[in-house]
Design a protein around this motif. Structure first.
Motif, mmCIF file in Angstrom:
data_model
loop_
_atom_site.group_PDB
_atom_site.id
_atom_site.type_symbol
_atom_site.label_atom_id
_atom_site.label_comp_id
_atom_site.label_asym_id
_atom_site.label_seq_id
_atom_site.Cartn_x
_atom_site.Cartn_y
_atom_site.Cartn_z
ATOM 1 N N PRO A 143 29.029 8.543 46.241
ATOM 2 C CA PRO A 143 28.254 9.782 46.070
ATOM 3 C C PRO A 143 27.505 10.190 47.339
ATOM 4 N N GLY A 144 27.250 11.503 47.439
ATOM 5 C CA GLY A 144 26.324 12.021 48.437
ATOM 6 C C GLY A 144 26.926 12.404 49.764
ATOM 7 N N VAL A 145 26.089 12.352 50.792
ATOM 8 C CA VAL A 145 26.451 12.678 52.165
ATOM 9 C C VAL A 145 25.408 12.032 53.072
ATOM 10 N N LEU A 146 25.789 11.716 54.289
ATOM 11 C CA LEU A 146 24.850 11.218 55.298
ATOM 12 C C LEU A 146 24.574 12.338 56.297
ATOM 13 N N ILE A 147 23.321 12.458 56.708
ATOM 14 C CA ILE A 147 22.871 13.540 57.597
ATOM 15 C C ILE A 147 22.364 12.935 58.912
ATOM 16 N N GLY A 148 22.668 13.608 60.012
ATOM 17 C CA GLY A 148 22.196 13.147 61.309
ATOM 18 C C GLY A 148 21.165 14.075 61.913
ATOM 19 N N ARG A 149 21.042 14.015 63.222
ATOM 20 C CA ARG A 149 20.089 14.883 63.909
ATOM 21 C C ARG A 149 20.671 16.285 64.086
ATOM 22 N N GLY A 202 20.136 14.814 44.464
ATOM 23 C CA GLY A 202 19.266 13.954 45.266
ATOM 24 C C GLY A 202 19.627 12.491 45.105
ATOM 25 N N ASP A 203 19.877 12.075 43.874
ATOM 26 C CA ASP A 203 20.318 10.700 43.624
ATOM 27 C C ASP A 203 21.628 10.402 44.349
ATOM 28 N N SER A 204 22.515 11.384 44.367
ATOM 29 C CA SER A 204 23.803 11.189 45.045
ATOM 30 C C SER A 204 23.593 10.864 46.520
ATOM 31 N N VAL A 205 22.702 11.621 47.176
ATOM 32 C CA VAL A 205 22.417 11.365 48.590
ATOM 33 C C VAL A 205 21.840 9.964 48.773
ATOM 34 N N MET A 206 20.897 9.601 47.918
ATOM 35 C CA MET A 206 20.265 8.286 48.056
ATOM 36 C C MET A 206 21.245 7.153 47.749
ATOM 37 N N LEU A 207 22.209 7.405 46.885
ATOM 38 C CA LEU A 207 23.208 6.374 46.593
ATOM 39 C C LEU A 207 24.140 6.145 47.776
ATOM 40 N N ARG A 208 24.469 7.217 48.501
ATOM 41 C CA ARG A 208 25.261 6.996 49.715
ATOM 42 C C ARG A 208 24.427 6.258 50.759
#
Length: 495
Positions: free
Chosen positions: A365-371, A438-444
């Protein structure tokens, strides 16, 4: 595969979606059917990018459950323990950026004014700490700030209030080469200390710590107090040239600086009124209005940009969380501006990192975000703090829906595209869906930090998914704790 045509590749930096791998060159880029067009120095964005009409959508993987928090109570407690180990270090009130002396960016054993203010704001808002403990930490921090405001200036033309970092434990200004000035510091410090001062005054309208340290009412005593001295810098310096959040480029028009300074001025006007200083209250309100007028240009119609030469930047997401003020509601978490930015940024960062495409292919789930797209610091990776900031923003949108009703159709359309989900029609259902995102992002995020015994570093390797760079970054802990606190707030309201 044939290279895209020149017409298909006629895209400015803000419209480009990364199509290459790290170290791609023109030959390998065009062989993949992508566009190649180098940008001018100082302009951020990919040189290898998808042609018009071929851009991928968001790779966000949505999981529709909020039954179990993404991090357990014991995991959150471990984050909190490691976070507190970096606060009031050496018992001097300082916040160490990270207890790591050997990172890709050098030694992190300093008090960064930005990291310190944001971390102490997180500590103030932490629902798992008793208020006496919070007060002890905040008073130590306030005294550290007062000491730094009176530190000896060492760089010509740079007010000590906008110095980036200070030595620990003696508090002297860092004298080495660095990007300066960093003009967000005074406003960020003032915001944190106003939150604390308001709490003290609510318990005792004549609280002596406030009147003797934070707002003295006398310019000859601590320059009027730690809060007033910093707010007064914003009055004079809000439109001046500064370094960005990541300490790399300079401008007088960063969204991050604008939105946080505006919040400082809005809070400052209310606080000055409470302290009986009508003249300062009026001045702060006037400056808030002037900053607000400058903010409008950052909305490009499809997302909010950080600055002309670096438009898609995670600093905007952090700014949405830290700069929002209920008193005017601009950039509310369910606004079309925020929803559109979530959509565009999710898509941009999906294609930026191999680990995102690998995770999505595996249904993580989710996505990772950078700068920002095109970042090359330490190889250019997702950041823990940026990812957690995205999650916090979605949790805040979930809570805002409960209190303010259904978002506009346009905002829901943007959220739907960026989160790969269809929304129900009712406010409570929409709220739950946003919280699940939001949970999806935190799960990734958990997929890549969950096995490290409660330790959070600065970055996540773009290829392997392992934590890397500065160890035990305080700001990483602060943002993850902020996100989990925002989730708890939503859960309490939802249930």
């Amino acid at each position: 595969m044939a290279a895209a045509s020149a017409l298909q590749c006629d895209l400015d930096a803000s419209a480009r979606t990364d199509c290459g791998e790290l170290a791609s060159d023109q030959t390998t880029c065009e062989a993949s059917g992508c566009c190649w067009d180098p940008l001018d120095d100082g302009v951020s964005g990919p040189w290898c990018f998808y042609s018009k009409g071929d851009e991928p959508g968001s790779c966000f993987v949505f999981q529709n459950s909020t039954d179990t928090a993404p991090f357990s109570d014991s995991e959150v407690a471990a984050f909190q323990t490691n976070f507190l180990a970096n606060v009031n270090v050496e018992s001097v009130g300082a916040v160490v950026a990270a207890p790591d002396h050997d990172t890709p960016g050098g030694n992190y054993y300093y008090h960064w004014m930005r990291d310190g203010a944001l971390s102490m704001r997180s500590l103030w808002a932490n629902p798992n700490l008793d208020r006496d403990t919070v007060s002890t930490y905040l008073q130590s921090y306030a005294k550290w700030v007062i000491g730094r405001q009176s530190a000896v200036a060492v760089h010509d033309g740079v007010d000590v209030r906008v110095e980036p970092k200070f030595e620990i434990p003696d508090g002297t200004v860092f004298d080495g080469s660095w990007c300066r000035p960093q003009n967000d510091g005074p406003g960020l410090r003032a915001i944190t200390l106003m939150f604390y001062a308001e709490e003290l005054l609510e318990a005792d309208a004549k609280d002596s710590f406030v009147t003797e340290n934070l707002w003295t009412g006398d310019s000859s005593s601590l320059n009027g107090g730690a809060i007033k001295f910093d707010l007064d810098w914003v009055v004079d310096g809000w439109d001046s040239n500064t370094c960005d959040l990541w300490e790399e480029v300079q401008s007088s028009d960063f969204f991050w600086n604008r939105v946080t300074m505006k919040k400082a001025m809005l809070m400052g006007s209310t606080f000055a009124t409470k302290m009986g200083d009508g003249a300062s209250a009026s001045k702060y309100a006037e400056i808030a209005a002037a900053i607000d007028a400058k903010l409008d240009s950052h909305w490009l119609g499809n997302f909010v940009a950080e600055e002309t030469n670096r438009q898609k930047d995670g600093a905007v997401l952090v700014g949405f969380n830290n700069g929002f003020d209920e008193s005017d509601g601009k950039y509310a978490p369910t606004s079309v501006e925020v929803a559109s930015t979530v959509n565009v940024y999710n898509t941009a960062f999906c294609s930026e990192y191999k680990i995102n495409t690998d995770d999505s292919a595996s249904e993580v789930p989710g996505v990772l975000i950078g700068r920002y797209p095109g970042d090359n610091y330490a190889g250019g990776n997702p950041w823990v703090l940026s990812t957690a900031a995205m999650a916090q923003l979605l949790y805040r949108a979930a809570s805002y829906t409960l209190s303010n009703g259904v978002p506009t159709d346009e905002a829901l359309e943007q959220f739907s595209a960026g989160l790969n989900v269809d929304f129900p029609a009712d406010a409570k259902g929409i709220s739950q869906t946003l919280a699940a995102a939001g949970d999806s992002v935190m799960l990734r995020l958990k997929e890549h930090v969950g096995g490290d015994d409660g330790h959070l570093d600065e970055q996540i390797d773009r290829n392997t998914g392992e934590q890397m760079s500065a160890k035990d970054l305080t700001w990483s802990y602060a943002e993850v704790l902020n996100a989990m606190a925002a989730r708890s707030e939503w859960e309490a309201a939802y249930n």
